[in-house]
Design an enzyme around this catalytic site. Structure first.
Site, short mmCIF file in Angstrom:
data_model
loop_
_atom_site.label_atom_id
_atom_site.label_comp_id
_atom_site.label_asym_id
_atom_site.label_seq_id
_atom_site.Cartn_x
_atom_site.Cartn_y
_atom_site.Cartn_z
CE1 TYR A 129 -0.04 -8.73 -8.14
CE2 TYR A 129 1.86 -9.29 -6.82
CZ TYR A 129 0.66 -8.64 -6.97
OH TYR A 129 0.15 -7.88 -5.95
CE LYS A 135 -13.16 -1.86 -12.21
NZ LYS A 135 -14.17 -1.31 -11.32
CG ASP A 146 -15.56 -1.98 -8.33
OD1 ASP A 146 -15.65 -3.09 -8.87
OD2 ASP A 146 -15.95 -0.95 -8.88
CG ASP A 154 -1.14 -8.63 -3.07
OD1 ASP A 154 -1.15 -8.97 -1.88
OD2 ASP A 154 -0.17 -8.05 -3.59
#
Ligand code: NAP
Length: 493
Positions: free
Chosen positions: A130, A177, A210, A234
């Site tokens: 972002y 991640k 995940d 988000d």
């Protein structure tokens, strides 16, 4: 201060925005909180007038004055270059903490009803993809820089731990991640592990993002506070909204050290605009976070109790909820009718869930003392060495042709370590089947192990490469910090 009028900038916004904002304003007034609203604009109309930021100077000035904003959703133009005015507002005022509580509500049926889902997603709000730094590297290869900083990570992670401490929460889960993006998401994880030592009473765990998504679908009640990077946050905060009834019930607050912006998670829902049918609960719950931020906790508790009574009694049910419960949509309450019922229920306490009255939760508020580890002394003593360069080249040559050509012009200081295509080694010769997209990274390192490379060496190398490949498009210096590589290997290296 309670009793004194507060000054708040209100941005009614686009689509259903004015309807949900009006609902929250009416309820706040009915609860007896005096607010001087400064109405300001941002979003679609502003873009249409040719202001490419979507946030006019008058609005920026108002926010700089009031430092508190209640905001309806803003439309983001699709298909041309303008940035989201929502993101611009969050970033202009450095509201780095996006706090999104997701809590089971009475009368709102979900697959998880009765399991006690009550989590807060704390999403970093400024950095990551972002940062919005995107380039076309070639006519057909796009790049977006993922910026993660120690300072930004420290701010949001400390915010999450302070929020946990303040609200008596027992666990903070860091979701990254880091297994794939070892430097960016890995930095966030490392900072989390460092800071968690300062909060021994709070359980600190790290999960891969995940798996967080999987666990949220399987057993969402296990989560308490989740702190995460911008894009991860988000996505999982919308997932969290879905667990507790959908976007009609999902509030959020964007907190910085100086400014706080309160808004529903949902967008402008244009198909419902002006029809008086939208569910205003998300913005009402956001306005409660605002009242607590303004030290109006008693009023916030009373309004929250009235919302809970309204939902549990189910006499006034908005269309979205009627659809979810299989009720009669034609007889659903209007936005105005639902708001009137909440106002009529002020002063009552819910019967099926504990009243919020006298409770601080969930405020979403925390004002951590800034204490960073990034002062000038950190960098003054940082051992840093230049060890090579990645030069990115657009070319129709395949790596098997490029490699030998580049090897003839590396000079004495460098050797060509590899050429990669989209991160995977494509030269020296591999028997793999990587596809090619006319965009290569060529990694040059010091000719001899442990030899020094200078900035002048890199410039000279680029000069020679540019003669053979004038279509080079980007250079990245390779550095080591405190003896650790500040770059990652290629896939297959
Ligand atoms: P959206 O406006 O959130 O609406 C998507 C769907 O969610 C609606 O059609 C409706 O579902 C449901 N919904 C949203 N708000 C609801 C509410 N208060 N009560 C009940 N249901 C609600 O998302 P979008 O259509 O993708 O985006 C529209 C515009 O809003 C875009 O320009 C987007 O960029 C912008 N946006 C702004 C913000 C923000 O200001 N923070 C956030 C997201 C999107 P059903 O159709 O199933 O009834």
């Amino acid at each position: 201060m309670p009793g004194q009028p507060h000054r708040v900038t209100v941005i009614p916004g686009d689509g259903v925005g004015p309807e949900v904002v009006r609902s929250a304003q009416r309820i706040i007034a009915a609860a007896g909180v005096a607010i001087d609203w400064e109405t300001a604009e941002a979003g679609a109309e502003v873009f249409k007038r040719g202001d490419t930021s979507g946030v006019p100077q008058a609005t920026r000035d108002s926010i700089a004055r009031t430092r508190v904003v209640l905001k309806g959703p803003l439309e983001t133009p699709v298909g041309f270059g303008e940035k989201s005015a929502n993101v611009t507002l969050r970033k202009l005022f450095e509201t780095y903490a996006n706090v999104r509580p997701a809590r089971e509500l009475p009368g709102v049926p979900t697959r998880y009803a009765g399991e006690g889902v009550d989590m807060i997603i704390v999403r970093e709000n400024i950095e990551d993809l972002y940062a919005g730094i995107e380039h076309m590297q070639t006519a057909d290869v796009a790049q977006c820089l993922k910026i993660i900083t120690r300072k930004g990570s420290e701010k949001i992670i400390r915010y999450a731990f302070e929020l946990a401490r303040r609200e008596g929460r027992r666990k903070v889960t860091c979701a990254t991640k880091a297994n794939i993006m070892k430097l960016t998401e890995g930095l966030f994880k490392r900072v989390f592990e460092e800071l968690s030592a300062e909060y021994p009473e709070i359980v600190a765990e790290h999960l891969i993002i995940d798996n967080v998504a999987h666990q949220m679908a399987k057993d969402p009640a296990q989560f308490d506070i989740i702190v995460t990077t911008n894009l991860n946050g988000d996505i999982i905060s919308d997932l969290a909204s879905g667990l507790v009834g959908g976007l009609g019930f999902a509030p959020s607050g964007n907190y910085g050290d100086d400014v706080a912006i309160f808004e529903a998670v949902h967008g402008s829902a244009p198909k419902y605009a002006g029809k008086d049918v939208i569910n205003p609960t998300a913005l009402i719950l956001s306005s409660l976070m605002m009242l607590r931020h303004l030290d109006e906790s008693d009023a916030a508790d009373r309004i929250e109790d009235a919302v809970l009574v309204t939902l549990e009694e189910g006499r006034a049910v908005t269309q979205d909820l009627a659809r979810q419960t299989g009720g009669d949509v034609a007889r659903a309450a209007s936005t105005t009718g639902f708001t009137n019922t909440i106002i009529a229920n002020l002063g009552r306490q819910p019967a099926t869930v504990p009243p919020r009255h006298g409770s601080e939760r969930p405020s979403g508020e925390a004002r951590p003392r800034p204490r960073w580890t990034y002062g000038p002394e950190r960098y003054a003593s940082m051992e840093e060495e230049l060890v090579g360069a990645d030069i990115f080249i657009e070319s129709d040559d395949l790596p098997l042709m490029m490699g030998p050509k580049l090897e003839t012009l590396v000079g004495d200081a460098f050797r060509l370590l590899f050429i990669s295509s989209r991160g995977t080694v494509a030269y020296p010769g591999t028997s793999t089947a990587t596809d090619h997209v006319r965009h290569y990274r060529c990694r040059f390192v010091a000719a001899h192990e442990g030899a020094a490379v200078t900035d002048a060496d890199v410039r000279a190398l680029l000069g020679r490469v540019a003669v053979a490949y004038p279509s080079w498009n980007h250079v990245e210096k390779l550095r080591r910090y405190a003896g650790e590589d500040g770059f990652t290997k290629a896939q297959g290296q």
